[in-house]
Design a protein around this motif. Structure first.
Motif, PDB file in Angstrom:
ATOM      1  N   GLN A   1       0.825  -1.206   0.000  1.00 55.88           N
ATOM      2  CA  GLN A   1       0.000   0.000   0.000  1.00 55.88           C
ATOM      3  C   GLN A   1       0.860   1.257   0.000  1.00 55.88           C
ATOM      4  O   GLN A   1       0.535   2.232  -0.674  1.00 55.88           O
ATOM      5  CB  GLN A   1      -0.939  -0.019   1.214  1.00 55.88           C
TER       6      GLN A   1
ATOM      7  N   TRP B   1     -12.284   0.944   2.595  1.00 51.43           N
ATOM      8  CA  TRP B   1     -11.682   0.111   3.619  1.00 51.43           C
ATOM      9  C   TRP B   1     -12.649  -0.035   4.789  1.00 51.43           C
ATOM     10  O   TRP B   1     -13.137   0.940   5.333  1.00 51.43           O
ATOM     11  CB  TRP B   1     -10.365   0.703   4.094  1.00 51.43           C
ATOM     12  N   ARG B   2     -12.901  -1.271   5.179  1.00 52.81           N
ATOM     13  CA  ARG B   2     -13.791  -1.561   6.304  1.00 52.81           C
ATOM     14  C   ARG B   2     -12.995  -2.291   7.374  1.00 52.81           C
ATOM     15  O   ARG B   2     -12.121  -3.111   7.062  1.00 52.81           O
ATOM     16  CB  ARG B   2     -14.972  -2.417   5.848  1.00 52.81           C
TER      17      ARG B   2
ATOM     18  N   TRP C   1     -11.287  -5.192  -0.594  1.00 54.86           N
ATOM     19  CA  TRP C   1     -11.029  -3.764  -0.427  1.00 54.86           C
ATOM     20  C   TRP C   1     -11.590  -2.998  -1.626  1.00 54.86           C
ATOM     21  O   TRP C   1     -12.181  -1.932  -1.479  1.00 54.86           O
ATOM     22  CB  TRP C   1      -9.529  -3.556  -0.299  1.00 54.86           C
TER      23      TRP C   1
ATOM     24  N   PRO D   1      -5.456   3.297   2.587  1.00 58.66           N
ATOM     25  CA  PRO D   1      -6.834   2.883   2.891  1.00 58.66           C
ATOM     26  C   PRO D   1      -7.652   4.072   3.390  1.00 58.66           C
ATOM     27  O   PRO D   1      -7.164   4.888   4.182  1.00 58.66           O
ATOM     28  CB  PRO D   1      -6.661   1.827   3.985  1.00 58.66           C
TER      29      PRO D   1
ATOM     30  N   LEU E   1     -12.092  -6.051   7.358  1.00 55.51           N
ATOM     31  CA  LEU E   1     -11.071  -6.584   6.457  1.00 55.51           C
ATOM     32  C   LEU E   1      -9.827  -7.023   7.218  1.00 55.51           C
ATOM     33  O   LEU E   1      -9.071  -7.859   6.730  1.00 55.51           O
ATOM     34  CB  LEU E   1     -10.698  -5.534   5.401  1.00 55.51           C
ATOM     35  N   SER E   2      -9.616  -6.460   8.402  1.00 48.82           N
ATOM     36  CA  SER E   2      -8.486  -6.907   9.226  1.00 48.82           C
ATOM     37  C   SER E   2      -8.645  -8.368   9.600  1.00 48.82           C
ATOM     38  O   SER E   2      -7.662  -9.124   9.669  1.00 48.82           O
ATOM     39  CB  SER E   2      -8.383  -6.036  10.481  1.00 48.82           C
TER      40      SER E   2
END
Length: 810
Positions: free
Chosen positions: A401, A463-464, A441, A408, A467-468
């Motif tokens: 990234q 980005w939510r 994503w 994000p 997602l982690s």
């Protein structure tokens, strides 16, 4: 100077509302007055190992503690914290002063194992480690207290009694800088504890999980009291639990509640969170309605309404809404007036939004929705330092990234990529690899203007926080994004149930640039294709495979092996299609028509002349076979006609027997549906075909016409309104017998004359000269070049140059 009341006997129990800015301010005042030696915070004890990171300058809320099971990362739970959360401000207060911080809720090892089928907030443990059943059974204390006080809106009641506390008009309690100079810092917590005790007495102690959690809290509290003394301990927890912490129980009884709890190995870390996920509408059980508004109330030193209206005005001006300083002044006045009329101590969110709608939005809810999303809820996305524990896959993703400059963001945005550029191609590969891993994503969307070129892609990024969890779950496939996506693609190919699924995996591998996965996928694909004899499955698999070949060309990927498999599949479809089309019922014919369309597009895209010639021979054979269903025969004839492989008179010859009186009306209607599907301009320009269709329809008996009407309506309803209108006009006028008006003597509708109107055609020449430049228009041998036409052209040219100059100037 803040006044201080009498300190409570025993530990300082600060019962709060999660994510309440009023509670956060009160917690700071109480901690400053009490100065404890240890701080206990509601949360999993595993977080003791990472709590020091809360003091890191790169850790910016909103953030969350994420705990997940090591053997099943999908089993996870979040403990979110905003900048105005009482727990967060208490942790920061303690870390800044060197006071140890300990979490004393039920360990995540137990809460995650409690429900083995749980997921990350959508069907499993909630953000506090609760199951959906527990959350459903839980009483909403805020609502009950508000209803008891005679309010139907819990949020408004909370604002009045807590958020606006110390700011009431005429109470003399505010010194003008937002600090209350006379209030007892412990009084709010004592009052809230009494209210919760009354609620528990009236409604019970809640679900069993609460009893287990509170037993563990009491045990940890006893340990802290033994180590630091009663007065050295401060506790920050949900107000609901305060009465349980003061209940008279024994250590034996509490340990008995904890005995036999399931346990699993867990890992915990900090992850970014968003304001939207803090909002109750996102499904988070302890959420709030307006995190952006609460953050504003907590952060501003004074004049919160005036500062809020200024924020709103700035946002609306950025979105090209005409808002001036006068609007801000009038909105503030209206909000104050509404608060007085409604008997509120200060304007709350309801009053400010009503004022914004009336003054700044001119009564419209459209710009108000923008204010709600950007400011009331907010688009903040927290940040976590690199030092935070993370799986290797997370670290590799963070590195990518940064290198690709893809930060994000919580706000949804579109990203247009030109795959001919190196950086854009790398971004595309990353997003496709993440989708292979289930980390969505980005989502592919149609490009601007409907562009469909294979060298362009448009993604919708957002980005939510969950997602982690997906990243932790995908970590089992590899330590880097490329390695994990490769392993995942190989597994998907081996586990695929159909040939079409394998070809889809091959396509995704090319999109993601996973050249290392292609040999395994191609081996599986070749084995499946060699054993599969179903023409329908082969035809379904062919389009994805051909798209993969095209994308391989655009992205510079070696797709030679894919092309060989695709051409082999196309050859097998050519061989197996004629016998597969025999003896089909109506449903089977409809399905086969779809296969024919898909295979036709795929063969055309392959671009191999020998294969295309063979395919057209198969279509010609099917179009002439009586055993082939009418729907398929008509479709084959239309595909050949569109490709220029079938002359107009030959199409009319094929249509004649299909629509003859000896053909059952249902079969004839099916032929018409297959032939005319996809556009009606054919009937507008080919009067012979229109005459045949019209003659067949007018010759049907009444009952037969009623039977075929649904099929015909389905076919013609797909045409554009202008096409239907033109066809209707042609049919209404009917044949005239005029020479040259078509084979059946049909009079053409306006705009479709029998010959060329040269005078009307010459009228466009000045415009063509303007668009294409002097000398670019060739009149041709049959064009008119008389002096009148030249003068008109020169006049139009002069006019056009003037218009062109004006356009350039503009």
């Amino acid at each position: 100077m803040r006044g201080a009341g009498a300190a409570p006997d025993g530990p300082l129990l600060l019962g709060v509302r999660h994510h309440g800015p009023g509670s956060a301010r009160a917690v700071l005042a109480a901690l400053d007055a009490h100065e404890p030696k240890v701080l206990l915070v509601e949360g999993p004890p595993e977080a003791d190992a990472v709590v020091e990171l809360a003091a890191h300058e790169a850790l910016r809320p909103p953030v969350a503690l994420l705990a997940h099971a090591v053997d099943d990362p999908a089993r996870a739970a979040f403990w979110p914290l905003a900048g105005f959360s009482p727990e967060w401000v208490a942790i920061r207060w303690a870390l800044e002063r060197g006071v140890p911080v300990r979490f004393f809720d039920l360990p995540a090892a137990h809460s995650l194992a409690w429900d083995a089928d749980g997921t990350d907030g959508e069907g499993g443990p909630g953000p506090d480690g609760e199951s959906p059943e527990d959350e459903a059974a839980r009483l909403d204390p805020l609502r009950v207290l508000a209803e008891t006080a005679g309010h139907d809106d819990p949020e408004r009641w909370w604002e009045d009694v807590v958020e606006h506390r110390g700011g009431r008009r005429g109470d003399g309690g505010d010194d003008g800088d937002g600090e209350n100079t006379t209030a007892d810092p412990y009084a709010p917590f004592a009052a809230l504890a009494d209210a919760m005790a009354a609620l528990r007495e009236a409604h019970g102690d809640g679900p069993r999980r609460d009893a287990v959690r509170e037993a563990h809290m009491r045990l940890r509290l006893r340990e802290a009291r033994g180590e630091f003394g009663d007065e050295g301990v401060a506790v920050v927890c949900g107000a609901w639990h305060v009465p349980a912490l003061t209940a008279r129980t024994t250590v034996t009884a509490d340990r008995r509640l904890l005995k036999g709890l399931p346990r699993t190995k867990t890992e915990i870390t900090w992850v970014p969170w968003t304001n939207e996920r803090l909002a109750r509408r996102s499904g988070y059980g302890a959420g709030i309605v307006s995190p952006g508004w609460y953050g504003h109330l907590f952060s501003v030193p004074d004049r919160p309404v005036e500062r809020w209206m200024t924020k709103v005005a700035r946002l609306l001006r950025e979105e090209d809404h005409p808002v001036s300083s006068a609007h801000v002044i009038e909105a503030v006045r209206l909000a104050d007036t509404l608060a007085v009329l409604r008997g509120r101590p200060l304007p709350g969110l309801g009053e400010t939004l009503d004022a914004v709608r009336a003054v700044m939005c001119e009564g419209s809810d459209v710009p108000l929705a923008l204010v709600h999303d950007r400011l009331v809820v907010g688009e903040a996305l927290g940040e976590v330092p690199e030092e935070a524990p993370a799986v290797p896959l997370q670290r590799d993703l963070a590195r990518l990234q940064r290198s690709l400059r893809m930060k994000p963001e919580a706000r949804e945005r579109d990203l247009d990529l030109d795959l001919r550029e190196e950086n854009a191609a790398a971004r595309s590969r990353l997003l496709h690899r993440l989708r292979l891993l289930g980390i969505d994503w980005g989502e592919p969307v149609a490009g601007r203007g409907g562009a469909t070129g294979t060298f362009r892609e448009t993604w919708r990024l957002r980005w939510r926080p969950e997602l982690s969890v997906r990243i932790a779950e995908a970590g089992v496939w590899g330590t880097t994004v490329a390695a994990a996506a490769t392993a995942r693609a190989e597994a998907l190919a081996r586990d695929a149930d159909s040939l079409a699924e394998v070809t889809a995996v091959a396509e995704r591998c090319l999109l993601a640039g996973l050249g290392d996965a292609l040999p395994v996928v191609m081996r599986v694909l070749a084995d499946r294709a060699a054993l599969d004899t179903d023409v329908g499955r082969l035809a379904r698999a062919l389009p994805a495979l051909v798209r993969s070949v095209r994308y391989g060309d655009v992205r510079g990927t070696d797709a030679t092996a894919l092309r060989e498999v695709a051409e082999g599949l196309a050859e097998r479809v050519c061989v197996g299609l004629p016998p597969a089309c025999a003896g089909l019922d109506a449903d089977g014919a409809a399905e086969m028509r779809g296969h024919v369309d898909a295979a036709h597009r795929a063969v055309a895209l392959l671009g191999r002349e020998e294969l295309l010639a063979r395919w057209r021979a198969v279509l010609r054979s099917l179009a002439a076979r009586d055993r082939t269903p009418g729907l398929v025969r008509g479709r084959c004839a239309r595909l050949l006609l569109d490709d220029g492989a079938l002359a107009d008179d030959e199409a009319a010859r094929l249509m004649g027997p299909a629509l003859s009186p000896g053909t059952p009306p249902a079969d004839a209607a099916a032929w018409i549906e297959g032939f005319l599907a996809g556009g009606g301009m054919l009937l507008v320009h080919d009067e012979r075909l229109l005459s045949l269709v019209d003659g067949w329809l007018t010759g049907l008996a009444g009952e037969a016409f009623t039977n075929v009407l649904p099929l015909l309506r389905r076919t013609f309803s797909a045409y554009e309104p202008g096409v239907r209108r033109t066809v209707g006009e042609l049919v209404r006028r009917g044949p005239t017998g005029r020479a040259g008006a078509g084979a059946a003597g049909w009079e053409s509708a306006p705009g479709f004359g029998a010959g060329l109107d040269r005078e009307r055609a010459d009228a466009v020449l000045p415009v063509l000269r303007l668009l294409l430049g002097e000398g670019a228009v060739d009149f041709g041998a049959g064009g008119r070049a008389d002096r009148d036409g030249e003068r008109a052209g020169r006049s139009g040219e002069r006019t056009g140059k003037t218009a062109e100059e004006k356009a350039v100037t503009a």
